[in-house]
Design a protein around this motif. Structure first.
Motif, PDB file in Angstrom:
ATOM      1  N   GLN A  17       0.915  -1.268   0.171  1.00 38.00           N
ATOM      2  CA  GLN A  17      -0.198  -0.045   0.195  1.00 38.00           C
ATOM      3  C   GLN A  17       0.832   1.482   0.061  1.00 38.00           C
ATOM      4  O   GLN A  17       0.669   2.493  -0.783  1.00 38.00           O
ATOM      5  CB  GLN A  17      -0.943  -0.054   1.157  1.00 38.00           C
ATOM      6  N   ILE A  18       2.037   1.201   0.603  1.00 42.58           N
ATOM      7  CA  ILE A  18       2.875   2.359   0.738  1.00 42.58           C
ATOM      8  C   ILE A  18       3.759   2.637  -0.554  1.00 42.58           C
ATOM      9  O   ILE A  18       3.529   3.778  -1.193  1.00 42.58           O
ATOM     10  CB  ILE A  18       4.076   1.987   1.595  1.00 42.58           C
ATOM     11  N   GLU A  19       3.637   1.529  -1.171  1.00 41.75           N
ATOM     12  CA  GLU A  19       4.328   1.875  -2.859  1.00 41.75           C
ATOM     13  C   GLU A  19       3.210   2.269  -3.744  1.00 41.75           C
ATOM     14  O   GLU A  19       3.612   3.006  -4.623  1.00 41.75           O
ATOM     15  CB  GLU A  19       5.005   0.502  -3.262  1.00 41.75           C
ATOM     16  N   ARG A  20       1.987   1.704  -3.450  1.00 46.18           N
ATOM     17  CA  ARG A  20       0.986   2.316  -4.202  1.00 46.18           C
ATOM     18  C   ARG A  20       0.616   3.857  -3.994  1.00 46.18           C
ATOM     19  O   ARG A  20       0.044   4.626  -4.927  1.00 46.18           O
ATOM     20  CB  ARG A  20      -0.392   1.659  -4.256  1.00 46.18           C
ATOM     21  N   PHE A  21       0.931   3.999  -2.659  1.00 42.59           N
ATOM     22  CA  PHE A  21       0.507   5.535  -2.549  1.00 42.59           C
ATOM     23  C   PHE A  21       1.649   6.716  -3.042  1.00 42.59           C
ATOM     24  O   PHE A  21       1.294   7.503  -3.607  1.00 42.59           O
ATOM     25  CB  PHE A  21       0.595   5.822  -0.862  1.00 42.59           C
ATOM     26  N   LYS A  22       3.027   5.957  -3.167  1.00 41.21           N
ATOM     27  CA  LYS A  22       4.051   6.821  -3.737  1.00 41.21           C
ATOM     28  C   LYS A  22       5.113   5.928  -4.216  1.00 41.21           C
ATOM     29  O   LYS A  22       5.669   5.475  -3.524  1.00 41.21           O
ATOM     30  CB  LYS A  22       4.577   7.900  -2.870  1.00 41.21           C
ATOM     31  N   LYS A  23       5.301   5.826  -5.424  1.00 39.49           N
ATOM     32  CA  LYS A  23       6.257   4.924  -5.984  1.00 39.49           C
ATOM     33  C   LYS A  23       7.633   5.261  -5.641  1.00 39.49           C
ATOM     34  O   LYS A  23       7.977   6.417  -5.393  1.00 39.49           O
ATOM     35  CB  LYS A  23       6.319   5.164  -7.538  1.00 39.49           C
ATOM     36  N   GLY A  24       8.368   4.208  -5.150  1.00 39.61           N
ATOM     37  CA  GLY A  24       9.498   4.221  -4.561  1.00 39.61           C
ATOM     38  C   GLY A  24       9.570   4.570  -3.146  1.00 39.61           C
ATOM     39  O   GLY A  24      10.966   4.328  -2.382  1.00 39.61           O
ATOM     40  N   LEU A  25       8.507   4.645  -2.427  1.00 42.37           N
ATOM     41  CA  LEU A  25       8.620   5.053  -0.872  1.00 42.37           C
ATOM     42  C   LEU A  25       8.664   4.006  -0.230  1.00 42.37           C
ATOM     43  O   LEU A  25       9.465   3.991   0.768  1.00 42.37           O
ATOM     44  CB  LEU A  25       6.993   5.649  -0.811  1.00 42.37           C
ATOM     45  N   LEU A  26       8.132   2.691  -0.387  1.00 44.27           N
ATOM     46  CA  LEU A  26       8.543   1.463   0.307  1.00 44.27           C
ATOM     47  C   LEU A  26      10.013   1.322   0.490  1.00 44.27           C
ATOM     48  O   LEU A  26      10.230   0.816   1.626  1.00 44.27           O
ATOM     49  CB  LEU A  26       7.925   0.267  -0.258  1.00 44.27           C
ATOM     50  N   SER A  27      10.768   1.291  -0.671  1.00 42.19           N
ATOM     51  CA  SER A  27      12.322   1.131  -0.201  1.00 42.19           C
ATOM     52  C   SER A  27      12.823   2.183   0.706  1.00 42.19           C
ATOM     53  O   SER A  27      14.068   1.758   1.170  1.00 42.19           O
ATOM     54  CB  SER A  27      12.953   1.122  -1.563  1.00 42.19           C
ATOM     55  N   GLN A  28      12.274   3.251   0.908  1.00 40.69           N
ATOM     56  CA  GLN A  28      12.688   4.088   1.920  1.00 40.69           C
ATOM     57  C   GLN A  28      12.397   3.839   3.429  1.00 40.69           C
ATOM     58  O   GLN A  28      13.047   4.291   4.222  1.00 40.69           O
ATOM     59  CB  GLN A  28      12.107   5.426   1.571  1.00 40.69           C
ATOM     60  N   VAL A  29      11.240   3.036   3.588  1.00 35.09           N
ATOM     61  CA  VAL A  29      10.944   2.601   4.730  1.00 35.09           C
ATOM     62  C   VAL A  29      10.976   1.521   5.237  1.00 35.09           C
ATOM     63  O   VAL A  29      10.865   0.995   6.323  1.00 35.09           O
ATOM     64  CB  VAL A  29       9.373   3.160   5.128  1.00 35.09           C
ATOM     65  N   LEU A  30      11.241   0.474   4.182  1.00 35.01           N
ATOM     66  CA  LEU A  30      11.872  -0.962   4.652  1.00 35.01           C
ATOM     67  C   LEU A  30      12.971  -1.189   3.803  1.00 35.01           C
ATOM     68  O   LEU A  30      13.107  -1.409   2.600  1.00 35.01           O
ATOM     69  CB  LEU A  30      10.586  -1.841   3.885  1.00 35.01           C
ATOM     70  N   ARG A  31      14.204  -1.327   4.509  1.00 38.93           N
ATOM     71  CA  ARG A  31      15.528  -1.637   3.808  1.00 38.93           C
ATOM     72  C   ARG A  31      16.448  -2.154   4.725  1.00 38.93           C
ATOM     73  O   ARG A  31      16.023  -2.577   5.936  1.00 38.93           O
ATOM     74  CB  ARG A  31      15.965  -0.287   3.415  1.00 38.93           C
ATOM     75  N   THR A  32      17.472  -2.900   4.139  1.00 37.31           N
ATOM     76  CA  THR A  32      18.438  -3.400   5.015  1.00 37.31           C
ATOM     77  C   THR A  32      19.799  -2.701   5.447  1.00 37.31           C
ATOM     78  O   THR A  32      20.030  -1.748   4.778  1.00 37.31           O
ATOM     79  CB  THR A  32      19.050  -4.682   4.651  1.00 37.31           C
ATOM     80  N   ASP A  33      20.196  -2.833   6.677  1.00 35.90           N
ATOM     81  CA  ASP A  33      21.390  -2.131   7.089  1.00 35.90           C
ATOM     82  C   ASP A  33      22.770  -2.856   6.817  1.00 35.90           C
ATOM     83  O   ASP A  33      22.726  -3.713   5.779  1.00 35.90           O
ATOM     84  CB  ASP A  33      21.383  -1.741   8.681  1.00 35.90           C
ATOM     85  N   ASN A  34      23.908  -2.197   7.042  1.00 36.43           N
ATOM     86  CA  ASN A  34      25.144  -3.065   6.618  1.00 36.43           C
ATOM     87  C   ASN A  34      25.292  -4.313   7.193  1.00 36.43           C
ATOM     88  O   ASN A  34      26.050  -4.819   6.450  1.00 36.43           O
ATOM     89  CB  ASN A  34      26.327  -2.004   7.117  1.00 36.43           C
ATOM     90  N   ASP A  35      24.477  -4.721   8.187  1.00 38.20           N
ATOM     91  CA  ASP A  35      24.974  -6.098   8.744  1.00 38.20           C
ATOM     92  C   ASP A  35      23.696  -7.022   8.071  1.00 38.20           C
ATOM     93  O   ASP A  35      23.647  -8.095   8.506  1.00 38.20           O
ATOM     94  CB  ASP A  35      24.550  -6.084  10.170  1.00 38.20           C
ATOM     95  N   GLY A  36      22.823  -6.417   7.135  1.00 38.20           N
ATOM     96  CA  GLY A  36      21.701  -7.304   6.666  1.00 38.20           C
ATOM     97  C   GLY A  36      20.710  -7.378   7.319  1.00 38.20           C
ATOM     98  O   GLY A  36      19.606  -8.314   6.961  1.00 38.20           O
TER      99      GLY A  36
END
Length: 213
Positions: free
Chosen positions: A155-174
């Motif tokens: 739903q977040i991605e449908r709201f604004k394209k590209g937004l999901l990767s900004q709020v759901l991602r991995t850190d340097n340790d995976g």
């Protein structure tokens, strides 16, 4: 506590009551460990992705935000209803720090309070870093216990394209980082409005990190 005659809420039955042990634990906490403030409050009577900013909202113990579609003793989010409608509602209140909206704005995503579906937008608190069971007191009485992290979905991605990767991602340790705010349940009811002070009461150690709910 004096009842407000303008906010007539059906008194919860016994199975709606917050366990006494949790209320006593809140009463024993005499000093807040941190303090922030409320930037905005929002609600929606329908299951829309975004919520409308309001002058104030009223929290109801054991239920959530009065006149909000996600208020209830058992799960109210549509996806969870389809999985098991009898599960307890650990997502009665959704909170997001204003700092996240500011960060997203610097990356080209113009997002206003309530547009990500949160009920309470805070300032000065790193919500996702707080331990499970942390209690937030708004103003003089309304209290929410944090139950876990919001799990960002399509739903977040449908709201604004590209937004999901900004709020759901991995850190340097995976490790997977969920940055779309936190969820909580209402321990003590009462009004919440922009400008209210938020006092933070952490649970006794050992602390448990927040997980998705």
């Amino acid at each position: 506590m004096e009842k407000n005659p303008n906010n007539r809420v059906k008194k919860p039955t016994h199975h709606h009551q917050v366990p006494l042990s949790r209320l006593l634990a809140a009463a024993k906490s005499t000093m807040a460990t941190q303090q922030g403030s409320v930037t905005a409050v929002s609600r929606s009577t329908a299951h829309h992705f975004s919520k409308e900013v309001a002058q104030s909202i009223n929290l109801v113990a054991g239920l959530g935000v009065e006149h909000d579609a996600h208020a209830g003793v058992t799960v109210q989010h549509l996806q969870h209803l389809m999985q098991d409608a009898s599960r307890p509602n650990l997502r009665q209140v959704h909170l997001i720090p204003y700092e996240l909206l500011y960060e997203l704005g610097s990356r080209g995503f113009d997002i206003k309070p309530g547009e990500l579906g949160e009920n309470i937008t805070t300032y000065g608190l790193d919500l996702t870093a707080l331990p499970k069971g942390t209690q937030l007191r708004f103003g003089d009485q309304a209290t929410v216990e944090i139950t876990g992290l919001r799990d960002p979905g399509p739903q977040i991605e449908r709201f604004k394209k590209g937004l999901l990767s900004q709020v759901l991602r991995t850190d340097n340790d995976g490790r997977l980082l969920r940055k779309a705010g936190v969820m909580g349940v209402v321990l003590v009811g009462g009004p919440v409005k922009a400008g209210d002070i938020v006092q933070v009461y952490r649970p006794a150690e050992p602390h448990k990190a927040l997980g998705p709910v």
